[in-house]
Design a protein around this motif. Structure first.
Motif, mmCIF file in Angstrom:
data_model
loop_
_atom_site.group_PDB
_atom_site.id
_atom_site.type_symbol
_atom_site.label_atom_id
_atom_site.label_comp_id
_atom_site.label_asym_id
_atom_site.label_seq_id
_atom_site.Cartn_x
_atom_site.Cartn_y
_atom_site.Cartn_z
ATOM 1 N N PRO A 277 1.668 -23.352 6.540
ATOM 2 C CA PRO A 277 2.454 -23.232 7.773
ATOM 3 C C PRO A 277 3.202 -24.530 8.069
ATOM 4 C CG PRO A 277 0.120 -23.443 8.270
ATOM 5 C CD PRO A 277 0.218 -23.306 6.782
ATOM 6 N N THR A 278 4.222 -24.433 8.887
ATOM 7 C CA THR A 278 5.068 -25.591 9.175
ATOM 8 C C THR A 278 4.274 -26.749 9.733
ATOM 9 O OG1 THR A 278 6.965 -24.140 9.564
ATOM 10 C CG2 THR A 278 7.104 -26.371 10.444
ATOM 11 N N TRP A 279 3.315 -26.458 10.604
ATOM 12 C CA TRP A 279 2.550 -27.548 11.218
ATOM 13 C C TRP A 279 1.772 -28.343 10.174
ATOM 14 C CZ3 TRP A 279 -2.650 -27.402 10.425
ATOM 15 C CH2 TRP A 279 -3.233 -26.158 10.170
ATOM 16 N N LEU A 280 1.321 -27.688 9.104
ATOM 17 C CA LEU A 280 0.630 -28.411 8.035
ATOM 18 C C LEU A 280 1.630 -29.161 7.165
ATOM 19 C CD1 LEU A 280 -1.965 -29.058 6.433
ATOM 20 C CD2 LEU A 280 -1.486 -27.013 5.067
ATOM 21 N N ALA A 281 2.758 -28.523 6.885
ATOM 22 C CA ALA A 281 3.773 -29.167 6.047
ATOM 23 C C ALA A 281 4.234 -30.488 6.644
ATOM 24 C CB ALA A 281 4.962 -28.231 5.863
ATOM 25 N N GLN A 282 4.244 -30.570 7.961
ATOM 26 C CA GLN A 282 4.658 -31.811 8.609
ATOM 27 C C GLN A 282 3.715 -32.959 8.269
ATOM 28 O OE1 GLN A 282 4.802 -30.453 12.668
ATOM 29 N NE2 GLN A 282 6.980 -29.958 12.549
ATOM 30 N N ASP A 283 2.485 -32.642 7.870
ATOM 31 C CA ASP A 283 1.522 -33.677 7.498
ATOM 32 C C ASP A 283 1.489 -33.944 5.991
ATOM 33 O OD1 ASP A 283 -0.185 -34.613 9.919
ATOM 34 O OD2 ASP A 283 -0.011 -32.460 10.198
ATOM 35 N N ILE A 284 1.602 -32.895 5.190
ATOM 36 C CA ILE A 284 1.497 -33.109 3.749
ATOM 37 C C ILE A 284 2.857 -33.415 3.117
ATOM 38 C CG2 ILE A 284 -0.573 -31.698 3.549
ATOM 39 C CD1 ILE A 284 1.116 -29.487 2.346
ATOM 40 N N LEU A 285 3.945 -33.197 3.853
ATOM 41 C CA LEU A 285 5.282 -33.571 3.386
ATOM 42 C C LEU A 285 5.857 -34.601 4.359
ATOM 43 C CD1 LEU A 285 6.778 -30.062 2.503
ATOM 44 C CD2 LEU A 285 5.578 -31.648 0.974
ATOM 45 N N PRO A 286 5.373 -35.835 4.321
ATOM 46 C CA PRO A 286 5.823 -36.833 5.285
ATOM 47 C C PRO A 286 7.335 -37.063 5.204
ATOM 48 C CG PRO A 286 4.656 -37.865 3.457
ATOM 49 C CD PRO A 286 4.434 -36.396 3.335
ATOM 50 N N ASP A 287 7.964 -37.139 6.363
ATOM 51 C CA ASP A 287 9.401 -37.396 6.497
ATOM 52 C C ASP A 287 10.283 -36.216 6.087
ATOM 53 O OD1 ASP A 287 8.775 -39.972 7.323
ATOM 54 O OD2 ASP A 287 8.928 -40.795 5.308
ATOM 55 N N PHE A 288 9.695 -35.095 5.668
ATOM 56 C CA PHE A 288 10.539 -33.970 5.242
ATOM 57 C C PHE A 288 11.435 -33.489 6.378
ATOM 58 C CE2 PHE A 288 11.469 -29.462 4.625
ATOM 59 C CZ PHE A 288 11.964 -29.461 3.328
ATOM 60 N N PHE A 289 10.904 -33.442 7.575
ATOM 61 C CA PHE A 289 11.642 -32.895 8.709
ATOM 62 C C PHE A 289 12.393 -33.969 9.489
ATOM 63 C CE2 PHE A 289 8.030 -30.184 7.816
ATOM 64 C CZ PHE A 289 8.582 -28.917 7.803
ATOM 65 N N LEU A 290 12.224 -35.234 9.113
ATOM 66 C CA LEU A 290 12.788 -36.316 9.911
ATOM 67 C C LEU A 290 14.225 -36.604 9.510
ATOM 68 C CD1 LEU A 290 9.765 -38.772 10.112
ATOM 69 C CD2 LEU A 290 10.479 -37.033 11.746
ATOM 70 N N VAL A 291 15.091 -35.664 9.822
ATOM 71 C CA VAL A 291 16.523 -35.829 9.633
ATOM 72 C C VAL A 291 17.167 -35.676 10.996
ATOM 73 C CG1 VAL A 291 18.597 -34.955 8.496
ATOM 74 C CG2 VAL A 291 16.416 -34.909 7.288
#
Length: 300
Positions: A277-291
């Motif tokens: 889920p997105t909430w987990l991806a935010q932790d295991i994919l650091p900086d992925f969403f930080l655009v």
């Protein structure tokens, strides 16, 4: 409207061909470290975020209807089999993307449609674009992307297939796109390193408030990691892997399914697949969403 592939410059620089070769090697390596079911879950995540990244790149929201025919258009336009070398096929795809951004082939959602087409072409070349996000890379470097896309523009009154971009502008764009592709493949290869994934998942299971509220115990993190790294497991094997008593293991599994970390396989009964889920991806994919999101005028 069918737009033929543009002619490539007479000579493609050795550095560009070397980068294309490197993209083949690195994307194949990335695909080799991800279980197919994990890859499918990551692919859904990429698709969900592409709209956000496109908004950053283009400066507006693209209506889903504008992308409906992109896949058919990609297939109609594909003449890649006529190019003998894989690395030159990659260069051809990137040159074609540049041409689509220059031309008047699309009246609406030009950028988003062109990126959908290049995604399909990269998939045809088995570069595994579902495992890395070209849209993210272009969103991170949107100013360069737009500047290069605007270096040459086919006039509105000019027929499609008319004047071609200059050799210099085409090669500069191709070089930039290869750099972005390699950056994104490298990013995903790094964050999906098994040691890094294991550390991130263990941290999430120890500290995430959502898991604590759901009553999920930290000691079942290794069982989840097995799903994530190795692929599907029979339900009984997963429950044994937790190290808990049968009733406790069954209860914990139900809780994992409830929060989206485990999914019942649709193809094999009594088998579990991983959920990301997105909430987990935010932790295991650091900086992925930080655009950073910005507002700008759309591409003309």
């Amino acid at each position: 409207m069918i737009v033929s592939n543009p002619a490539l410059p007479d000579s493609v620089t050795p550095s560009i061909l070397a980068s294309a070769d490197l993209l083949v090697t690195k994307s194949a390596f990335l695909a080799g470290v991800v279980a197919p079911e994990t890859a499918a879950s990551l692919s859904r995540l990429m698709m969900d975020t592409d709209a956000r990244f496109s908004r950053i790149i283009d400066g507006y929201n693209t209506e889903p209807e504008a992308l409906k025919n992109a896949l058919n258009l990609a297939n109609q336009q594909s003449t890649l089999e006529k190019v003998p070398e894989l690395r030159r096929r990659i260069v051809t795809v990137l040159a074609h993307h540049f041409y689509l951004l220059q031309s008047q082939a699309f009246s609406d959602a030009k950028g988003a449609v062109a990126r959908e087409i290049i995604h399909q072409h990269l998939a045809q070349l088995e570069l595994h674009p579902h495992l890395w996000s070209l849209a993210r890379g272009l969103a991170r470097r949107h100013e360069e992307y737009r500047a290069l896309a605007l270096t040459h523009r086919t006039r509105v009154s000019e027929p499609i297939g008319g004047a071609q971009p200059s050799r210099e502008s085409t090669l500069s764009f191709i070089d930039f796109m290869l750099e972005v592709c390699l950056e994104e493949v490298d990013y995903m290869t790094t964050v999906l390193n098994r040691g890094q994934v294991r550390e991130a998942v263990m941290h999430v299971f120890r500290t995430h408030s959502l898991l604590a509220e759901a009553g999920i115990r930290a000691e079942i993190a290794p069982a989840y990691l097995a799903l994530l790294i190795q692929g599907p497991l029979p339900r009984s094997e997963f429950e044994t892997f937790t190290g808990l008593q049968p009733n406790e293991a069954c209860d914990q599994l139900c809780r994992l399914i409830h929060v989206g970390l485990a999914v019942k396989s649709t193809s094999k009964s009594h088998t579990l697949e991983v959920g990301i889920p997105t909430w987990l991806a935010q932790d295991i994919l650091p900086d992925f969403f930080l655009v950073k999101n910005v507002v700008r005028s759309p591409l003309p």
